[in-house]
Design a protein around this motif. Structure first.
Motif, PDB file in Angstrom:
ATOM      1  N   GLY A   1       0.548  -0.994   0.044  1.00  0.00           N
ATOM      2  CA  GLY A   1       0.090   0.036  -0.180  1.00  0.00           C
ATOM      3  C   GLY A   1       1.108   1.282   0.277  1.00  0.00           C
ATOM      4  N   GLY A   2       2.080   1.352   0.735  1.00  0.00           N
ATOM      5  CA  GLY A   2       2.536   2.202   0.095  1.00  0.00           C
ATOM      6  C   GLY A   2       3.103   2.421  -1.278  1.00  0.00           C
ATOM      7  N   LEU A   3       3.743   1.696  -1.624  1.00  0.00           N
ATOM      8  CA  LEU A   3       3.814   2.226  -2.990  1.00  0.00           C
ATOM      9  C   LEU A   3       2.840   2.473  -3.766  1.00  0.00           C
ATOM     10  CD1 LEU A   3       5.637   1.945  -5.427  1.00  0.00           C
ATOM     11  CD2 LEU A   3       6.002  -0.287  -6.053  1.00  0.00           C
ATOM     12  N   GLU A   4       1.245   1.875  -3.561  1.00  0.00           N
ATOM     13  CA  GLU A   4       0.275   2.458  -4.208  1.00  0.00           C
ATOM     14  C   GLU A   4       0.250   3.406  -3.551  1.00  0.00           C
ATOM     15  OE1 GLU A   4      -2.457  -1.872  -4.446  1.00  0.00           O
ATOM     16  OE2 GLU A   4      -1.902  -1.520  -3.233  1.00  0.00           O
ATOM     17  N   LEU A   5       0.298   4.210  -2.909  1.00  0.00           N
ATOM     18  CA  LEU A   5       0.354   5.374  -1.892  1.00  0.00           C
ATOM     19  C   LEU A   5       1.252   6.344  -3.028  1.00  0.00           C
ATOM     20  CD1 LEU A   5      -1.133   7.009   0.008  1.00  0.00           C
ATOM     21  CD2 LEU A   5       0.833   7.166   1.636  1.00  0.00           C
ATOM     22  N   ALA A   6       2.419   6.193  -3.092  1.00  0.00           N
ATOM     23  CA  ALA A   6       2.986   6.642  -4.343  1.00  0.00           C
ATOM     24  C   ALA A   6       2.928   7.078  -5.697  1.00  0.00           C
ATOM     25  CB  ALA A   6       4.719   6.324  -3.810  1.00  0.00           C
ATOM     26  N   LEU A   7       2.556   5.742  -6.346  1.00  0.00           N
ATOM     27  CA  LEU A   7       1.976   5.209  -7.703  1.00  0.00           C
ATOM     28  C   LEU A   7       0.699   6.656  -7.595  1.00  0.00           C
ATOM     29  CD1 LEU A   7       2.079   1.671  -7.878  1.00  0.00           C
ATOM     30  CD2 LEU A   7       3.524   3.367  -9.279  1.00  0.00           C
ATOM     31  N   ALA A   8      -0.121   6.755  -6.596  1.00  0.00           N
ATOM     32  CA  ALA A   8      -0.980   7.448  -6.900  1.00  0.00           C
ATOM     33  C   ALA A   8      -0.165   9.247  -7.359  1.00  0.00           C
ATOM     34  CB  ALA A   8      -2.385   7.066  -5.752  1.00  0.00           C
ATOM     35  N   CYS A   9      -0.136   9.007  -6.847  1.00  0.00           N
ATOM     36  CA  CYS A   9       0.838   9.937  -6.663  1.00  0.00           C
ATOM     37  C   CYS A   9       1.195  10.921  -8.279  1.00  0.00           C
ATOM     38  CB  CYS A   9       1.956  11.058  -5.760  1.00  0.00           C
ATOM     39  SG  CYS A   9       1.471  10.649  -4.135  1.00  0.00           S
ATOM     40  N   HIS A  10       1.347  12.764  -8.450  1.00  0.00           N
ATOM     41  CA  HIS A  10       1.387  13.393  -9.297  1.00  0.00           C
ATOM     42  C   HIS A  10       3.014  13.147 -10.385  1.00  0.00           C
ATOM     43  CE1 HIS A  10      -2.393  15.735  -8.416  1.00  0.00           C
ATOM     44  NE2 HIS A  10      -2.102  15.037  -9.377  1.00  0.00           N
ATOM     45  N   MET A  11       3.345  12.419  -9.565  1.00  0.00           N
ATOM     46  CA  MET A  11       5.152  12.229  -9.652  1.00  0.00           C
ATOM     47  C   MET A  11       6.067  11.959  -8.478  1.00  0.00           C
ATOM     48  SD  MET A  11       6.700  16.128 -11.293  1.00  0.00           S
ATOM     49  CE  MET A  11       4.401  16.251 -10.966  1.00  0.00           C
ATOM     50  N   ARG A  12       7.289  11.667  -8.390  1.00  0.00           N
ATOM     51  CA  ARG A  12       7.725  10.662  -6.922  1.00  0.00           C
ATOM     52  C   ARG A  12       9.289  11.086  -6.910  1.00  0.00           C
ATOM     53  NH1 ARG A  12       3.474   8.388  -9.002  1.00  0.00           N
ATOM     54  NH2 ARG A  12       4.660   8.307 -11.331  1.00  0.00           N
ATOM     55  N   VAL A  13       9.732  11.253  -6.437  1.00  0.00           N
ATOM     56  CA  VAL A  13      11.267  11.440  -5.947  1.00  0.00           C
ATOM     57  C   VAL A  13      11.524  10.683  -5.481  1.00  0.00           C
ATOM     58  CG1 VAL A  13      13.310  12.821  -5.849  1.00  0.00           C
ATOM     59  CG2 VAL A  13      10.894  14.033  -6.821  1.00  0.00           C
ATOM     60  N   ALA A  14      12.509   9.868  -5.165  1.00  0.00           N
ATOM     61  CA  ALA A  14      13.451   8.459  -4.402  1.00  0.00           C
ATOM     62  C   ALA A  14      14.499   8.556  -3.839  1.00  0.00           C
ATOM     63  CB  ALA A  14      13.291   7.049  -4.805  1.00  0.00           C
TER      64      ALA A  14
ATOM     65  N   LYS B   1      14.411  18.731  -3.858  1.00  0.00           N
ATOM     66  CA  LYS B   1      14.425  18.650  -4.774  1.00  0.00           C
ATOM     67  C   LYS B   1      12.919  18.129  -4.338  1.00  0.00           C
ATOM     68  CE  LYS B   1      15.065  17.441  -9.811  1.00  0.00           C
ATOM     69  NZ  LYS B   1      15.421  17.758 -10.531  1.00  0.00           N
ATOM     70  N   THR B   2      11.760  17.587  -4.447  1.00  0.00           N
ATOM     71  CA  THR B   2      10.554  17.736  -4.206  1.00  0.00           C
ATOM     72  C   THR B   2       9.853  19.310  -3.878  1.00  0.00           C
ATOM     73  OG1 THR B   2      10.481  15.350  -3.527  1.00  0.00           O
ATOM     74  CG2 THR B   2       8.744  16.659  -3.607  1.00  0.00           C
ATOM     75  N   GLU B   3       9.896  20.202  -3.286  1.00  0.00           N
ATOM     76  CA  GLU B   3       9.924  21.020  -2.976  1.00  0.00           C
ATOM     77  C   GLU B   3      10.744  21.967  -4.384  1.00  0.00           C
ATOM     78  OE1 GLU B   3      11.094  23.292   0.136  1.00  0.00           O
ATOM     79  OE2 GLU B   3       9.355  22.373   1.654  1.00  0.00           O
ATOM     80  N   ASP B   4      11.588  21.822  -4.892  1.00  0.00           N
ATOM     81  CA  ASP B   4      12.082  22.477  -6.056  1.00  0.00           C
ATOM     82  C   ASP B   4      10.563  22.581  -7.808  1.00  0.00           C
ATOM     83  OD1 ASP B   4      14.196  24.072  -8.112  1.00  0.00           O
ATOM     84  OD2 ASP B   4      13.558  22.514  -8.903  1.00  0.00           O
ATOM     85  N   ILE B   5      10.494  21.266  -7.393  1.00  0.00           N
ATOM     86  CA  ILE B   5       8.930  20.708  -8.496  1.00  0.00           C
ATOM     87  C   ILE B   5       8.295  21.815  -8.250  1.00  0.00           C
ATOM     88  CG2 ILE B   5       8.107  19.471 -10.037  1.00  0.00           C
ATOM     89  CD1 ILE B   5      10.706  16.810  -8.703  1.00  0.00           C
TER      90      ILE B   5
END
Length: 257
Positions: free
Chosen positions: A112-125, A192-196
């Protein structure tokens, strides 16, 4: 309002939602999902907020999955309801949000954690992050949109490999598969996330919202696929494999399928 499992703070026009169950590797339980629904709804309704960062507390886990102990005794109908309510109240809310939501994956993003990330518009890891959908080891399938959103991002072959093996992949592998947008050092993750999001916030808010809606529409009618996933997820709860898989997990042993 005050939350038990969520930290909320603003940095200018950006709101941070931080899942705060570090001792449980930020696992999703009913309380956390309810708080996420409330916090997301509030952020999307707050005019001054232009973007949202979703992350987890600590360096070890973004979200290491669902809290399995909560649904270990569920039957098929309860399992279906679990998936349907989670989808409509949190995962679809994120997917269709008119403001950009980026997952800052600071560690394990599993189930469910990856599914939560997948639902987001973008992902930074972060470089040390690990991603996976290990539900088959529990006698289950992903139930929060994983079969649909992972396939959209990574393609059928990669999605089936990850889902059918249940294996984890590295952040760099996820980048190569198209699952994450960037891989950065842990110290640079939020920057990086905030920059986007700051760059997006400088654009027209109405145009950004329209663009998100238009891009989502490019996938066509996905409801039948999500409904199929929800129904099959529920059916898994009436199988002997589910009882064995969850029992083995809770007893900290290998399942015997």
């Amino acid at each position: 309002m005050a939350y038990q499992n969520l930290l909320v703070h603003n940095n200018g026009h950006i709101r941070h939602l931080v899942i705060n169950r570090e001792e449980k590797l930020n696992a999703l339980n009913k309380q956390t999902l309810a708080e996420l629904h409330d916090a997301l709804t509030d952020a999307l309704a707050t005019e001054t907020i232009r973007g949202i960062v979703l992350t987890g507390t600590g360096q070890k886990a973004f979200v290491a999955g669902a809290d399995i102990s909560e649904f270990a005794s569920f039957d098929a109908e309860q399992g279906r309801t679990l998936a349907a309510e989670g989808q409509s109240r949190v995962f679809d809310l994120i997917h269709h949000a008119g403001k950009p939501i980026i997952a800052a994956i600071n560690g394990y993003a599993l189930g469910g954690g990856l599914e939560l990330a997948l639902a987001c518009h973008m992902r930074v890891a972060a470089t040390h992050a690990k991603l996976g959908l290990p539900e088959v080891s529990l006698g289950l399938i992903p139930g929060y949109g994983g079969t649909q959103r992972l396939t959209q991002l990574a393609g059928r072959g990669r999605a089936l490999e990850m889902i059918l093996t249940g294996d984890m992949i590295s952040a760099n592998e996820a980048l190569g598969y198209g699952i994450v947008n960037y891989v950065v050092e842990p110290a640079d993750l939020l920057t990086k996330t905030e920059d986007i999001l700051q760059r997006i916030a400088s654009r027209s808010g109405s145009a950004v919202s329209a663009a998100i809606e238009a891009v989502n529409a490019s996938f066509g009618t996905t409801k039948p696929g999500f409904e199929t996933e929800i129904n099959l997820f529920g059916q898994c709860f009436q199988t002997p494999d589910f009882k064995e898989g969850v029992g083995a997990f809770l007893e900290k042993r290998k399942p015997n399928f």
